[in-house]
Design an enzyme around this catalytic site. Structure first.
Site: not given
Ligand code: SF4
Length: 353
Positions: A31, A114, A132
């Site tokens: 990520e 996020y 996102d």
């Protein structure tokens, strides 16, 4: 809608290494690497990091310079520094285990809402939506939501919409599905509406507003900077470099002595025109220097115009030269192992160093 998305995902997903794991360390790595980076560009970096640091302990114990060197070329270097800092916090304060909730994860360095949602749902199955850029687009079109996705309110608005859609029994699958659907099917320019499993529920399709959504109003101004690099070479072929300080681009990376000029009638100055004591001292010792062609380099909010002035020094010149604070001589081998901005890397390559 959630079931349709998951069905679509199971037939269309790309098989990526971080999709086959529930290990929070690997999910977190992927990520952080994939933020503002395309999958194809990020993939080799992910593999490089997993190979170099198979565990969070290996990453936490690595020197920061080595981590930055491995990150070189991905840009946004604060992410690499935060990656390293976060690994240390997890090892030192959490016994090497990532916290397992959305709320706790956000307390770690470099982990925003996020990334926290991604780790909480992918690794720990927590029913929290991951929002996102791809998800913004899908939701804006499905619901006809016109909140500017660059505005401070956007995350809250889209998070709420995503939570309405989320399949609480399968949050991990749902989140992967909606992100992948945005990346592959409901794309920015040419969404595949004719073959879309959500077509009947889609506000944008019904109103032919696909291109108008999502709304993104703010455009950040791009600033132009003129950089003049002084490349001094010693008789042994060493180069003068320094580590960049905090407070500007490329913090912690290595580059040459730098003079920046603003508001010039012409973007380029000769070295003689640079009003800088070190450059002037260098010119007194060595008036002969060569100038590289112009390099142009685009960052997100900055356009760089760069030239390199090359000074070759002999032993006598070297003896009289006082180095500015932080500058030191490095051999070719040492430079190879230093983390450097891609611009500097390209220059060194083209200069045959
Ligand atoms: Fe996206 Fe078109 Fe499907 Fe709507 S119908 S969700 S705009 S692909």
């Amino acid at each position: 809608m959630a079931s349709r998305l998951i069905d679509w995902y199971e037939r269309n997903y790309r098989d990526l290494p971080w999709r086959n794991t529930r290990d929070p360390y690997r999910i977190w790595l992927s990520e952080i690497i994939l933020q503002q980076t395309r999958v194809q560009q990020g993939l080799p970096y992910y593999q490089r990091f997993v190979n170099a640091y198979p565990t969070i302990y290996a990453l936490a114990n690595a020197p920061q310079q080595e981590v930055l060197r491995l990150w070189q070329g991905l840009g946004y270097y604060s992410r690499a520094r935060n990656l390293h800092a976060c690994a240390s916090v997890v090892v030192n304060d959490h016994d090497g285990q990532f916290p397992n909730t959305f709320e706790m994860l956000q307390k770690l360095p470099g982990i925003g809402k996020y990334t926290a949602a991604a780790i909480a749902s992918f690794a720990f199955g927590q029913a929290v939506p991951v929002v996102d850029g791809n998800v913004y687009r899908v939701l804006a079109r499905l619901f006809g939501e016109t909140t500017d996705i660059g505005s401070p309110a956007a995350f809250r608005v889209f998070f709420r919409l995503a939570r309405q859609l989320l399949d609480p029994g399968r949050p991990h699958l749902f989140n992967q599905a909606i992100m992948e659907f945005g990346a592959l099917h409901c794309t920015p320019q040419k969404p595949l509406c004719l073959y879309c499993p959500l077509q009947q529920h889609c506000w944008a399709f019904a109103h032919e507003q696909q291109q108008a959504l999502p709304v993104k109003e703010k455009k950040t101004k791009v600033r132009t900077r003129n950089l003049h690099y002084v490349v001094a070479t010693s008789p042994e072929g060493k180069l003068l470099l320094r580590q960049r300080p905090a407070g500007d681009i490329w913090q912690g990376l290595f580059d040459f002595y730098l003079q920046e000029t603003l508001d010039l009638p012409a973007p380029w100055q000769a070295a003689e025109q640079l009003e800088d004591p070190f450059v002037q001292a260098l010119l007194l010792l060595q008036p002969q220097y060569s100038v590289s062609p112009a390099y142009r380099h685009q960052l997100t909010h900055q356009r760089l115009q760069v030239r390199f002035f090359n000074f070759r020094l002999n032993h006598q010149m070297l003896g009289s030269l006082v180095l500015p604070a932080g500058m030191a001589w490095y051999s070719a081998e040492e430079i190879h192992n230093l983390p450097k901005p891609v611009l500097i890397q390209n220059y060194l390559k083209e200069a045959g160093f």
